[in-house]
Design an enzyme around this catalytic site. Structure first.
Site, mmCIF file in Angstrom:
data_model
loop_
_atom_site.group_PDB
_atom_site.id
_atom_site.type_symbol
_atom_site.label_atom_id
_atom_site.label_comp_id
_atom_site.label_asym_id
_atom_site.label_seq_id
_atom_site.Cartn_x
_atom_site.Cartn_y
_atom_site.Cartn_z
ATOM 1 C CE LYS A 189 10.261 -50.632 48.356
ATOM 2 N NZ LYS A 189 10.931 -49.776 47.395
ATOM 3 C CD GLU A 195 20.815 -61.540 53.373
ATOM 4 O OE1 GLU A 195 19.673 -61.506 52.833
ATOM 5 O OE2 GLU A 195 21.870 -61.382 52.738
ATOM 6 N N GLY A 244 14.606 -48.683 49.487
ATOM 7 C CA GLY A 244 15.127 -49.235 50.748
ATOM 8 C C GLY A 244 16.193 -48.360 51.379
ATOM 9 N NE ARG A 245 20.046 -46.920 46.441
ATOM 10 C CZ ARG A 245 19.394 -47.790 45.657
ATOM 11 N NH1 ARG A 245 18.959 -48.935 46.164
ATOM 12 N NH2 ARG A 245 19.170 -47.518 44.398
ATOM 13 C CD GLU A 330 21.352 -51.380 47.116
ATOM 14 O OE1 GLU A 330 20.392 -50.795 47.653
ATOM 15 O OE2 GLU A 330 21.729 -52.511 47.454
ATOM 16 C CG HIS A 360 46.769 -44.661 64.778
ATOM 17 N ND1 HIS A 360 48.000 -44.196 65.187
ATOM 18 C CD2 HIS A 360 45.862 -43.752 65.219
ATOM 19 C CE1 HIS A 360 47.840 -43.068 65.864
ATOM 20 N NE2 HIS A 360 46.546 -42.778 65.906
ATOM 21 C CE LYS A 488 18.807 -59.342 46.907
ATOM 22 N NZ LYS A 488 17.677 -58.440 46.827
HETATM 23 O O1 F6P Z 1 20.130 -56.619 48.308
HETATM 24 C C1 F6P Z 1 19.887 -55.279 48.150
HETATM 25 C C2 F6P Z 1 18.599 -54.850 48.780
HETATM 26 O O2 F6P Z 1 17.556 -55.113 47.928
HETATM 27 C C3 F6P Z 1 18.671 -53.377 49.157
HETATM 28 O O3 F6P Z 1 18.342 -52.564 48.113
HETATM 29 C C4 F6P Z 1 17.749 -53.316 50.317
HETATM 30 O O4 F6P Z 1 17.954 -52.181 51.104
HETATM 31 C C5 F6P Z 1 18.095 -54.605 51.031
HETATM 32 O O5 F6P Z 1 18.347 -55.525 49.999
HETATM 33 C C6 F6P Z 1 17.044 -55.127 51.951
HETATM 34 O O6 F6P Z 1 15.838 -55.310 51.284
HETATM 35 P P1 F6P Z 1 14.477 -55.489 52.061
HETATM 36 O O7 F6P Z 1 14.218 -54.250 52.847
HETATM 37 O O8 F6P Z 1 13.452 -55.729 51.000
HETATM 38 O O9 F6P Z 1 14.631 -56.676 52.969
#
Ligand code: F6P
Length: 524
Positions: A189, A195, A244-245, A330, A360, A488
């Site tokens: 987003k 990452e 995002g979620r 979150e 288990h 972050k």
């Molecule tokens: O670190 C949390 C977050 O901001 C989430 O809210 C989000 O889903 C995820 O990182 C990934 O964010 P993006 O879609 O901006 O890469």
């Protein structure tokens, strides 16, 4: 005393005089039929929750006192209820529920573009594998659904995921593939997420000459993606009013559309829209998301359970608990109210795994541990892919666990059993306490008719609305996530210090020692 305070007090009093679940069942032949809800392809049984009709009524009064109905209206009307980011929250509009004419148009244009693109890729047959890169909300939903849809639909392309910044994630995803036949779908987003940028960069390097055509991006930051070098024609947009979620219903689901086909994706949206319509219109007392949410409030705030377990008795839903961890924790893992005052107890720890594996592993704790945890059991009634003997066994285990947790087994019953064995009285005395179960442990069982796209849409939207309802009771903003920011910022700082070998002097002694260790390992 406010009405709300009085209602919380009433709930505490009701909890103090609460009969056991076994007594509640023994005294009420109608209990189960009264506490079952059915919406779309879902059936939810709340009768194994430690609640009486009076408790349910008081919880509903609390929801009213918290102005849930008014907030529900604001939510569907597109008011800017995400106040700290000054944003509306319109993910239901992605599945056709609500939204202004302008939003509706943006959504239908996006859906048309996604469909066209997915069909083209599927018809051309040029690609064999999709690598979906993203993390958090840009990963968990598509990843869960990619597994779940495989129960009834064979994907046209293989679908692999890379999320972790640890290089093993992208390396494993690319292992054995041919760049010419691999489509990389990079989803972020913000398009600032470390990452996703790093993994997309690694994939781009790996694609070499194919990079320009074989990467598509889904983002609300077109500029950022273009700067990164993504071909502008291959960028799919979404909007700041989609959290995002809550974004899997948008172009974030493009990998699913390509792999499973646009019709299956539409069914997923239709399932979610069905839950939206129910949540939007059903009176609070017949409203499944409201009931699920208020049951959670009761368990967490009044009965003081510190966590909520979710166990899906369906292999293909094994990522459901991870998905819910982000969705609920979150959204509602917040410490201040909307006005910035300290909040009371908010979201419990959400955790879980798949049944029967978890039996288990941690079920010992659930049956005899000192804390216990309310559980949502998720089961699927009809399996189209498994042998009936396997399917019967999975359901038998699911139903047995909720029954055992509720019934328990008294020490007297254990003693009676042991008396029938060769054991001496001394041995029976020593063993009996270990074999007794306290019981009275609450659960909800949610049964899906089948594991198809429609039912999965029902299920996910149910939990989305649950999280919203709980945020209203706790008076918190479910749609921001400031709590992820500090880590972050510090990670970026430490990364620079590692990469450039710059002196480390602005950390505590523990962090400094760790950085020093990593720097030495890097040099040697
Ligand atoms: O670190 C949390 C977050 O901001 C989430 O809210 C989000 O889903 C995820 O990182 C990934 O964010 P993006 O879609 O901006 O890469």
């Amino acid at each position: 005393m406010t009405n709300k305070t009085a209602l919380w007090g009433e709930l505490d009093t009701l909890a103090a005089h609460l009969p056991s679940l076994n007594t509640l069942f023994a005294n009420d032949a109608e209990r189960t039929s009264r506490m079952i809800f059915q919406v779309g392809s879902l059936y939810a049984d709340f009768s194994k929750q430690r609640m009486t009709p009076q408790i349910v009524q008081t919880l509903l009064k609390l929801a009213q006192a918290c102005e849930l109905e008014e907030w529900r209206e604001k939510f569907f009307a597109g008011d800017k209820i995400n106040t700290t980011e000054d944003r509306a929250v319109l993910h239901p509009a992605l599945r056709g529920t609500g939204g202004s004419p302008d939003v509706k148009k943006q959504v239908s244009d996006m859906r048309a573009r996604m469909r066209k693109f997915a069909e083209k890729i599927r018809n051309e047959g040029k690609y064999k594998t999709i690598i979906h890169i993203g993390i958090g909300g840009s990963d968990l939903g598509p990843r869960l659904i990619a597994d779940a849809l495989a129960a009834e639909t064979k994907p046209a392309l293989a679908l692999r995921f890379a999320e972790n910044i640890d290089g093993a994630s992208i390396n494993d995803a690319l292992e054995g593939l041919d760049p010419e036949t691999t489509l990389v779908v990079s989803v972020s987003k913000s398009f600032t997420t470390q990452e996703t940028r790093m993994n997309t960069q690694a994939a781009r390097d790996w694609l070499g000459d194919y990079a320009r055509n074989n990467i598509i991006t889904v983002t609300a930051n077109r500029e950022g993606a273009e700067e990164f070098g993504v071909n502008p024609d291959q960028i799919f947009d979404f909007w700041d009013w989609v959290g995002g979620r809550y974004s899997l219903w948008s172009a974030v689901g493009i990998s699913l559309q390509i792999a499973y086909g646009p019709d299956v994706f539409d069914e997923l949206l239709a399932g979610a829209a069905e839950m939206d319509a129910h949540f939007k219109t059903a009176p609070l007392g017949n409203n499944l998301p409201v009931m699920l949410a208020m049951t959670g409030v009761w368990n967490c705030n009044v009965l003081k359970y510190p966590s909520q377990a979710v166990i899906a008795y369906a292999r293909r839903l094994r990522k459901f608990s991870s998905f819910l961890q982000q969705l609920e924790m979150e959204s509602n893992g917040k410490g201040v109210t909307r006005s910035g005052a300290p909040a009371g107890t908010t979201c419990p720890i959400v955790w879980g795994d798949e049944g029967t594996n978890s039996q288990h592993a941690f079920f010992q704790h659930l049956h005899q541990g000192t804390q216990g945890a309310p559980i949502d059991f998720i089961a699927v009634l009809n399996s189209t892919e498994n042998r009936q003997d396997h399917h019967d066994a999975v359901l038998a285990n699911c139903f047995a666990q909720s029954e055992a947790l509720m019934l328990g087994k008294t020490e007297d019953a254990v003693r009676e059993e042991l008396a029938q064995t060769h054991l001496s009285q001394t041995e029976i005395d020593a063993l009996a306490p270990h074999k007794a179960f306290p019981g009275n442990r609450p659960s909800t069982t949610i049964v899906l008719d089948r594991l198809n796209a429609h039912a999965i849409g029902n299920l996910i939207a149910l939990y989305e609305h649950k999280a919203f309802v709980q945020s209203i009771i706790w008076d918190i903003n479910a749609f921001d996530q400031w709590g992820v920011e500090l880590g972050k910022v510090l990670a970026s700082k430490i990364l620079k210090e590692l990469e450039t070998n710059t002196p480390v002097d602005a950390h505590d002694s523990s962090t400094m020692a760790l950085i020093e260790m990593a720097r030495k390992a890097r040099i040697s």
